[in-house]
Design a protein around this motif. Structure first.
Motif, PDB file in Angstrom:
ATOM      1  N   ILE A  44      11.925  -7.883 -15.497  1.00 56.92           N
ATOM      2  CA  ILE A  44      12.514  -7.542 -14.408  1.00 56.92           C
ATOM      3  C   ILE A  44      12.581  -8.576 -13.243  1.00 56.92           C
ATOM      4  O   ILE A  44      11.693  -9.365 -13.283  1.00 56.92           O
ATOM      5  N   SER A  45      13.717  -8.563 -12.300  1.00 59.59           N
ATOM      6  CA  SER A  45      13.466  -9.583 -11.264  1.00 59.59           C
ATOM      7  C   SER A  45      13.160  -9.041  -9.778  1.00 59.59           C
ATOM      8  O   SER A  45      13.969  -7.981  -9.619  1.00 59.59           O
ATOM      9  N   LEU A  46      12.298  -9.564  -9.105  1.00 59.19           N
ATOM     10  CA  LEU A  46      11.874  -9.097  -7.759  1.00 59.19           C
ATOM     11  C   LEU A  46      12.823  -9.830  -6.868  1.00 59.19           C
ATOM     12  O   LEU A  46      12.244 -11.200  -6.825  1.00 59.19           O
ATOM     13  N   SER A  47      13.638  -9.304  -6.146  1.00 58.77           N
ATOM     14  CA  SER A  47      14.188 -10.286  -4.988  1.00 58.77           C
ATOM     15  C   SER A  47      13.158 -10.221  -3.609  1.00 58.77           C
ATOM     16  O   SER A  47      12.261  -9.564  -3.831  1.00 58.77           O
ATOM     17  N   SER A  48      13.849 -11.001  -2.704  1.00 60.10           N
ATOM     18  CA  SER A  48      13.105 -11.293  -1.489  1.00 60.10           C
ATOM     19  C   SER A  48      12.955 -10.023  -0.586  1.00 60.10           C
ATOM     20  O   SER A  48      13.808  -9.150  -0.753  1.00 60.10           O
ATOM     21  N   GLU A  49      11.936  -9.807   0.404  1.00 59.01           N
ATOM     22  CA  GLU A  49      11.836  -8.560   1.241  1.00 59.01           C
ATOM     23  C   GLU A  49      13.333  -8.499   2.063  1.00 59.01           C
ATOM     24  O   GLU A  49      13.675  -7.413   2.607  1.00 59.01           O
ATOM     25  N   ASN A  50      13.671  -9.765   2.446  1.00 53.17           N
ATOM     26  CA  ASN A  50      14.869  -9.641   2.885  1.00 53.17           C
ATOM     27  C   ASN A  50      16.322  -9.485   2.410  1.00 53.17           C
ATOM     28  O   ASN A  50      17.320  -9.356   2.995  1.00 53.17           O
ATOM     29  N   SER A  51      16.267  -9.032   1.164  1.00 51.39           N
ATOM     30  CA  SER A  51      17.356  -8.981   0.361  1.00 51.39           C
ATOM     31  C   SER A  51      17.227  -7.935  -0.679  1.00 51.39           C
ATOM     32  O   SER A  51      17.390  -8.003  -1.965  1.00 51.39           O
ATOM     33  N   ALA A  52      16.740  -6.891  -0.353  1.00 45.68           N
ATOM     34  CA  ALA A  52      16.123  -5.718  -1.141  1.00 45.68           C
ATOM     35  C   ALA A  52      17.815  -5.358  -2.019  1.00 45.68           C
ATOM     36  O   ALA A  52      18.850  -5.157  -1.339  1.00 45.68           O
ATOM     37  N   LYS A  53      17.733  -4.973  -3.240  1.00 47.41           N
ATOM     38  CA  LYS A  53      18.607  -4.486  -4.021  1.00 47.41           C
ATOM     39  C   LYS A  53      18.539  -3.253  -4.875  1.00 47.41           C
ATOM     40  O   LYS A  53      18.187  -3.390  -5.747  1.00 47.41           O
ATOM     41  N   PRO A  54      18.551  -2.254  -4.222  1.00 48.35           N
ATOM     42  CA  PRO A  54      18.092  -0.729  -4.695  1.00 48.35           C
ATOM     43  C   PRO A  54      18.781  -0.445  -5.729  1.00 48.35           C
ATOM     44  O   PRO A  54      18.429   0.429  -6.601  1.00 48.35           O
ATOM     45  N   ASN A  55      20.273  -0.830  -5.840  1.00 50.56           N
ATOM     46  CA  ASN A  55      21.237  -0.583  -7.020  1.00 50.56           C
ATOM     47  C   ASN A  55      20.639  -1.449  -8.240  1.00 50.56           C
ATOM     48  O   ASN A  55      21.259  -1.065  -9.289  1.00 50.56           O
ATOM     49  N   ASN A  65       0.611  -6.987  -9.149  1.00 50.90           N
ATOM     50  CA  ASN A  65       1.788  -8.055  -9.217  1.00 50.90           C
ATOM     51  C   ASN A  65       2.480  -8.071  -7.817  1.00 50.90           C
ATOM     52  O   ASN A  65       3.532  -8.875  -7.681  1.00 50.90           O
ATOM     53  N   GLY A  66       1.605  -7.320  -6.671  1.00 49.72           N
ATOM     54  CA  GLY A  66       2.244  -7.773  -5.455  1.00 49.72           C
ATOM     55  C   GLY A  66       3.559  -7.302  -5.297  1.00 49.72           C
ATOM     56  O   GLY A  66       4.465  -7.967  -4.574  1.00 49.72           O
ATOM     57  N   ALA A 126       0.760  -1.089   0.038  1.00 50.96           N
ATOM     58  CA  ALA A 126      -0.021  -0.064   0.128  1.00 50.96           C
ATOM     59  C   ALA A 126       0.707   1.334   0.133  1.00 50.96           C
ATOM     60  O   ALA A 126       0.514   2.122  -0.788  1.00 50.96           O
ATOM     61  N   ILE A 127       1.953   1.142   0.479  1.00 50.04           N
ATOM     62  CA  ILE A 127       2.754   2.356   0.906  1.00 50.04           C
ATOM     63  C   ILE A 127       3.509   2.619  -0.562  1.00 50.04           C
ATOM     64  O   ILE A 127       3.559   3.869  -1.191  1.00 50.04           O
ATOM     65  N   ALA A 128       3.960   1.352  -1.117  1.00 45.68           N
ATOM     66  CA  ALA A 128       4.645   1.531  -2.492  1.00 45.68           C
ATOM     67  C   ALA A 128       3.767   2.114  -3.561  1.00 45.68           C
ATOM     68  O   ALA A 128       4.265   2.923  -4.487  1.00 45.68           O
ATOM     69  N   GLN A 129       2.371   1.936  -3.362  1.00 43.54           N
ATOM     70  CA  GLN A 129       1.530   2.505  -4.317  1.00 43.54           C
ATOM     71  C   GLN A 129       1.535   4.108  -4.098  1.00 43.54           C
ATOM     72  O   GLN A 129       1.105   5.051  -5.093  1.00 43.54           O
ATOM     73  N   GLN A 130       2.002   4.627  -2.998  1.00 40.11           N
ATOM     74  CA  GLN A 130       1.955   6.130  -2.875  1.00 40.11           C
ATOM     75  C   GLN A 130       3.075   6.753  -3.488  1.00 40.11           C
ATOM     76  O   GLN A 130       3.291   7.886  -3.659  1.00 40.11           O
ATOM     77  N   ALA A 142      17.432   3.943   0.996  1.00 36.87           N
ATOM     78  CA  ALA A 142      17.840   3.138  -0.271  1.00 36.87           C
ATOM     79  C   ALA A 142      16.590   1.949  -0.092  1.00 36.87           C
ATOM     80  O   ALA A 142      16.720   1.073   0.908  1.00 36.87           O
ATOM     81  N   LEU A 143      15.518   2.040  -0.894  1.00 36.53           N
ATOM     82  CA  LEU A 143      14.434   1.025  -1.099  1.00 36.53           C
ATOM     83  C   LEU A 143      14.624   0.469  -2.392  1.00 36.53           C
ATOM     84  O   LEU A 143      14.700   1.040  -3.336  1.00 36.53           O
ATOM     85  N   GLY A 144      14.318  -0.937  -2.182  1.00 35.60           N
ATOM     86  CA  GLY A 144      14.492  -1.797  -3.299  1.00 35.60           C
ATOM     87  C   GLY A 144      12.994  -2.444  -3.602  1.00 35.60           C
ATOM     88  O   GLY A 144      12.220  -2.623  -2.615  1.00 35.60           O
ATOM     89  N   TYR A 145      12.676  -2.537  -4.802  1.00 29.09           N
ATOM     90  CA  TYR A 145      11.341  -2.971  -5.130  1.00 29.09           C
ATOM     91  C   TYR A 145      11.545  -4.640  -4.764  1.00 29.09           C
ATOM     92  O   TYR A 145      12.476  -5.219  -5.398  1.00 29.09           O
ATOM     93  N   THR A 146      10.626  -5.221  -4.240  1.00 28.02           N
ATOM     94  CA  THR A 146      10.695  -6.622  -4.076  1.00 28.02           C
ATOM     95  C   THR A 146       9.372  -7.365  -4.018  1.00 28.02           C
ATOM     96  O   THR A 146       8.377  -6.933  -4.230  1.00 28.02           O
ATOM     97  N   ASP A 147       9.566  -8.783  -3.771  1.00 29.94           N
ATOM     98  CA  ASP A 147       8.376  -9.515  -4.102  1.00 29.94           C
ATOM     99  C   ASP A 147       7.624  -9.523  -2.694  1.00 29.94           C
ATOM    100  O   ASP A 147       7.991 -10.104  -1.518  1.00 29.94           O
ATOM    101  N   GLY A 148       6.406  -8.958  -2.709  1.00 27.90           N
ATOM    102  CA  GLY A 148       5.689  -8.820  -1.452  1.00 27.90           C
ATOM    103  C   GLY A 148       4.503  -9.907  -1.191  1.00 27.90           C
ATOM    104  O   GLY A 148       3.940  -9.920   0.000  1.00 27.90           O
ATOM    105  N   VAL A 149       4.705 -11.094  -2.099  1.00 24.09           N
ATOM    106  CA  VAL A 149       3.570 -11.918  -1.902  1.00 24.09           C
ATOM    107  C   VAL A 149       4.372 -13.327  -2.069  1.00 24.09           C
ATOM    108  O   VAL A 149       3.688 -14.342  -1.891  1.00 24.09           O
ATOM    109  N   GLY A 150       5.857 -13.576  -2.172  1.00 21.07           N
ATOM    110  CA  GLY A 150       6.269 -14.773  -2.277  1.00 21.07           C
ATOM    111  C   GLY A 150       7.719 -14.906  -1.621  1.00 21.07           C
ATOM    112  O   GLY A 150       7.735 -13.946  -0.562  1.00 21.07           O
TER     113      GLY A 150
END
Length: 943
Positions: A505-516, A600-601, A309-313, A566-574
């Motif tokens: 594009i590849s979404l990493s897990s929430e525990n290993s965000a890759k903003p770069n 896409n979660g 929900a925050i990412a949508q903002q 530093a915020l990375g787009y990650t997989d929020g449902v898997g």
């Protein structure tokens, strides 16, 4: 920031409304009266226009002004108690101001009658130049406003390349005697400048327009009244002060770049802010409140659904436009000033300037990374890509100075503001990742959209007072400086491009965000610096020679705040490593829309290791005692000691507050012996320090997308101490000419270096010690000795060159014969100036080269990274038009346009020069050459 913009706007309106568009028909004579032996100005000297009732006296700066003089030839008489009276003849007065500085000789002790010395206007100008050059206390080099005016330089960073023993790194950071910018101290109008960089002790001189500068002096040796934290040099930039005449001038310029102008290859980010054209962010790029209100608890206290929900903002600002046509760069400047003399002979004046530039630039290049055994023959290519940067930049700045002289006193208020703004689109193409030596590369492309706003504001209130019959001088100042750097919403995207398959594009897990790889980065830096100082100079006589005792002190407070997210787009449902393919018309411009993020979660995860905010404070107290002893007419010794106490505190989020305290006694001595009236022999010694900066001590990491390095700090750094010795021979053949030879030795204890510790992670370390042995030579000579022809009579050749040999003992026990990190083994500056007297045109050709610069030192077993030398040739031609009211100026800069190249040096034969087939290129960038045509008009309205 809003307050600063409002204040600057208000000041601009006041200055413009105060300007009247006329100049007097009558002329003026202005100048300084200077002691021949010491080079000091004389306060209270009487200056008379012979044959008239016009009489004045020199003010607190030793300056005088005679006004209301009809055109013609005149003589002036100068008198001062204890000095020989001087008559200066042949002064041609026209409309405007005629400048003449005057050298005064002390009267002989046995003289029974008044002695009158006669001199011509031309000869006196040469004599003055001699005195200024010969009587400097320290080993100095500098550049004046008239030389700056004749050079092709648009900003102060370019100007500094012309000074002996000086080069400029990355177009803005000054390197003196081959030493990195951390070993310099930066002053403006004698007050400390805040650092303009978040990562190092450095000031980006390219943000100060050259047109605002009156002169620059670089002190290469120390006296007790100078700050003690330098080993390369102290750079004092003096902005333009009070004019001798009312003026108003406007300049417009058009610029061309070989890589951008009139080409349809430019890529720009969309959308733009509504104030971008002025160079200010309108706030649309700021962190959404939904995130910033809970950022301290974002990682551990937020569910995946809340993160989605925050990412949508966050705004979907990943769009860009390609194949845009680039128009020529444009620049505007308005400058005005005036001074008035009251009935009581006091003087008030101001100087105002406003600058604006808007342009495009492109940098194209390649990047390579290696992995393996750190052996040239065995290392394997890890990745490679092309990266092109498209920049749209704006700069807005101004200067406003006021001064009031009354009697033997002067009060001045000096203000400078400059704001740089750049929108950069960095495009990555043809990228291949070999994943630690794999034979089948992973193919990808990508881009980064980055907006950077940085600038400075400095304001200094200063006073100078001459007291009593002994001419005791009291000077003081209080100043405020602000430096800021705002990089809101850097968007980074990596798109994988497999052969015969859809891009994704590849979404990493929430525990290993890759903003770069896929994310957004926000950072903001603000640094304030407050400075107050006072000096008292007591002149006296000893052994029938003039002496001076000077004492003083200062207090400085610095505070810095830095924030980064530093915020990375990650997989929020898997569990991560999930691909989103670009099929059925899907592209990057709508992947991060609110609808797509929900569907896409996709969420945003914070990389805490690279998101550490910190605050820093530093307080410095200093005091000194200095004696300027003249033992004989030829022998002078300036000596004393300075004591500095420095307390530094660093507080990083989630980390223990660190405190650093030290007190240093810094002795210095400068000995000058005049071998002949045209020759000096100088010797000096001083001790100085080099302290770690806030970011170097901050123990957190962040990714630099431009260089592809991770930057890390080291909380265990300690300050370095340096012992410095200089010897210099100077010969002044005639006015404006010099031949000099210098040698210097520097011994460093615990020098601070930036280290490549492997895996492309840069950090900072103290080496154990280092030694520098260097040589400098300078030649500035008119070519009339070849022939007295009119062309060669007005042609001046100059050359300065430096060579530095260094040895460094590293903390790991290695003893290496390579430069310090950031240092070059040699520097060369050269040029030809054609400047005929009373002519309406001039030209110059300039050349600059630096040796192989050690960019980063590697840990044991690694390869050091060096920057290859570049040859830079600049040309400028100027022509006065419209009865000398207008001036056309053509500038060609960096004509050779050689690339900026960095390479891994494997040092098999002990050298640092690049060897094809042995060393490996890691980066090569091309920026093209540039040209500009400017027109300046001086308004001159009669009453």
């Amino acid at each position: 920031m809003l307050k600063i913009r409002t204040t600057i706007s208000f000041i601009i309106l006041i200055a413009l409304s105060a300007t009247s568009l006329y100049a007097e028909v009558a002329g003026k004579i202005a100048g300084k009266v200077i002691d021949k032996k010491t080079g000091e100005t004389l306060i209270g000297a009487t200056v008379t226009l012979v044959g008239s009732n016009k009489v004045t006296s020199t003010n607190a700066e030793g300056r005088f002004l005679l006004s209301g003089i009809e055109p013609g030839a005149y003589t002036i008489e100068v008198k001062y108690i204890g000095y020989q009276t001087k008559l200066i003849s042949g002064i041609e007065i026209k409309q405007g101001v005629t400048d003449v500085d005057i050298i005064m000789d002390e009267a002989g002790s046995k003289a029974l009658n008044e002695v009158v010395i006669k001199s011509s206007f031309k000869q006196e100008s040469i004599n003055t130049l001699y005195a200024k050059q010969k009587n400097s206390v320290q080993v100095t080099d500098g550049i004046s406003a008239d030389v700056i005016k004749r050079s092709p330089d648009r900003n102060t960073g370019d100007v500094l390349k012309r000074i002996s023993g000086t080069s400029v790194q990355d177009g803005k950071f000054v390197v003196i005697r081959g030493l990195a910018e951390r070993y310099n101290n930066n002053l403006m109008n004698n007050a400390y400048l805040p650092s303009s960089e978040p990562d190092r002790k450095a000031f980006a001189f390219d943000i100060v327009p050259a047109s605002l500068v009156d002169n620059i002096v670089i002190y290469k040796t120390a006296t007790p009244d100078l700050p003690g934290d330098f080993a390369g040099g102290t750079i004092n930039t003096i902005t333009k002060d009070i004019p001798d005449n009312q003026f108003l001038e406007a300049t417009v310029s058009l610029g061309y770049n070989s890589k951008t102008t009139f080409k349809n290859n430019f890529i720009s980010a969309q959308p733009n802010g509504k104030y971008d054209f002025l160079g200010f962010d309108d706030g649309s790029r700021k962190l959404p409140d939904a995130y910033s209100s809970i950022k301290s608890n974002y990682t551990s206290g937020t569910t995946s659904a809340q993160k989605i929900a925050i990412a949508q903002q966050f705004p979907n600002t990943f769009g860009y436009q390609t194949n845009q046509n680039s128009l020529p760069n444009v620049g505007f400047q308005l400058a005005t000033g005036n001074s008035v003399i009251t009935k009581s002979a006091n003087r008030f004046g101001y100087n105002f300037s406003l600058n604006y530039t808007n342009g495009h630039r492109v940098s194209m290049g390649e990047r390579f990374g290696y992995t393996g055994s750190d052996n040239a023959s065995q290392e394997l290519l890890n990745y490679q890509y092309d990266r092109n940067t498209f920049s749209n930049y704006k700069s807005l700045g101004g200067l406003l100075n006021f001064a009031y002289t009354f009697g033997r006193n002067k009060i001045a208020l000096k203000n400078l503001y400059n704001n740089d703004f750049s929108e950069d689109f960095e495009q990555t193409n043809n990228a291949r990742n070999y994943e630690s030596g794999g034979t089948t590369p992973l193919l990808y492309k990508g881009f980064s959209i980055e907006t950077t706003q940085n600038g400075i504001y400095t304001s200094i209130l200063e006073g100078q007072h001459t007291l009593g019959k002994r001419n005791i001088i009291l000077d003081w100042s209080g100043s405020y400086g602000l430096s800021y750097r705002n990089q809101p919403d850097q968007r980074i995207v990596t798109i994988f491009t497999p052969v015969n398959l859809p891009e994704y594009i590849s979404l990493s897990s929430e525990n290993s965000a890759k903003p770069n790889d896929l994310g957004r980065v926000y950072s903001k830096l603000n640094e304030n610096i407050y400075n107050a100082k006072v000096n008292l100079t007591y002149p006296f006589k000893w052994m029938d020679e003039p002496q001076r005792l000077k004492i003083g002190g200062l207090v400085i407070h610095r505070d810095r705040t830095f924030s980064i997210d530093a915020l990375g787009y990650t997989d929020g449902v898997g569990f991560g490593n999930r691909a989103i393919s670009f099929t059925n018309g899907t592209d990057i411009s709508n992947v991060f829309s609110p609808q797509s993020i929900q569907q896409n979660g996709i969420d945003l995860s914070r990389l805490d290791l690279s998101s550490t905010d910190y605050t820093g404070k530093a307080d410095q107290d200093a005091g000194y005692v200095m004696l300027d002893n003249k033992f004989t007419e030829k022998l002078r010794f300036v000596w004393g000691a300075r004591i500095e106490r420095y307390d530094q505190t660093l507080s990083a989020a989630g980390k223990q507050t660190r405190e650093y305290n030290n007190t240093d006694v810094l002795p210095s001595g400068n000995l000058t012996y005049a071998l002949t009236p045209k020759t000096n022999l100088r010797a000096s010694y001083f001790r100085s320090v080099n302290r770690p900066e806030f970011r170097e001590l901050a123990g957190f990491r962040y990714f630099d997308y431009q260089t592809n390095y991770i930057i890390d700090g080291d909380p265990d750094l300690v300050r370095s101490t340096i012992d410095n010795v200089d010897l210099r021979f100077e010969y002044y053949p005639s006015g404006g000419e010099i031949i000099s030879f210098s040698t210097f030795y520097k011994k460093f204890k615990n020098p601070i270096e930036q280290i490549n510790q492997g895996n492309e992670i840069l950090t900072y370390r103290n080496a154990t010690n280092a030694k520098d042995l260097g040589f400098e030579a300078e030649l500035r000579k008119k070519l009339n000795f070849i022939s007295e022809g009119s062309f060669l009579r007005n042609l001046t050749f100059y050359l300065n060159a430096s060579y530095i040999n260094a040895k460094v003992l590293l903390a790991d026990g290695r003893n290496v014969s390579t430069p310090l990190q950031g240092q070059s083994p040699y520097l060369i500056n050269s040029g030809l100036y054609y400047t005929p007297e009373n002519s309406d045109f001039s030209f110059n050709v300039l050349y600059n080269r630096i040796g192989e610069r050690l960019k980063f030192r590697a840990v044991t077993g690694g390869a050091d990274v060096y920057e290859k030398p570049r040859d830079v040739i600049d040309f400028q031609f100027s022509k006065q038009v419209m009865k000398k009211h207008g001036e056309l100026k053509l500038t060609l800069a960096d004509l050779l346009a050689q690339p900026y190249v960095f390479y891994n040096n494997y040092n098999s034969t002990g050298g640092t020069a690049y060897k094809s087939g042995e060393d490996k290129l890691i980066q090569s960038r091309y920026a093209g050459f540039s040209a500009s045509l400017s027109f300046k008009y001086n308004f001159n309205f009669s009453k």
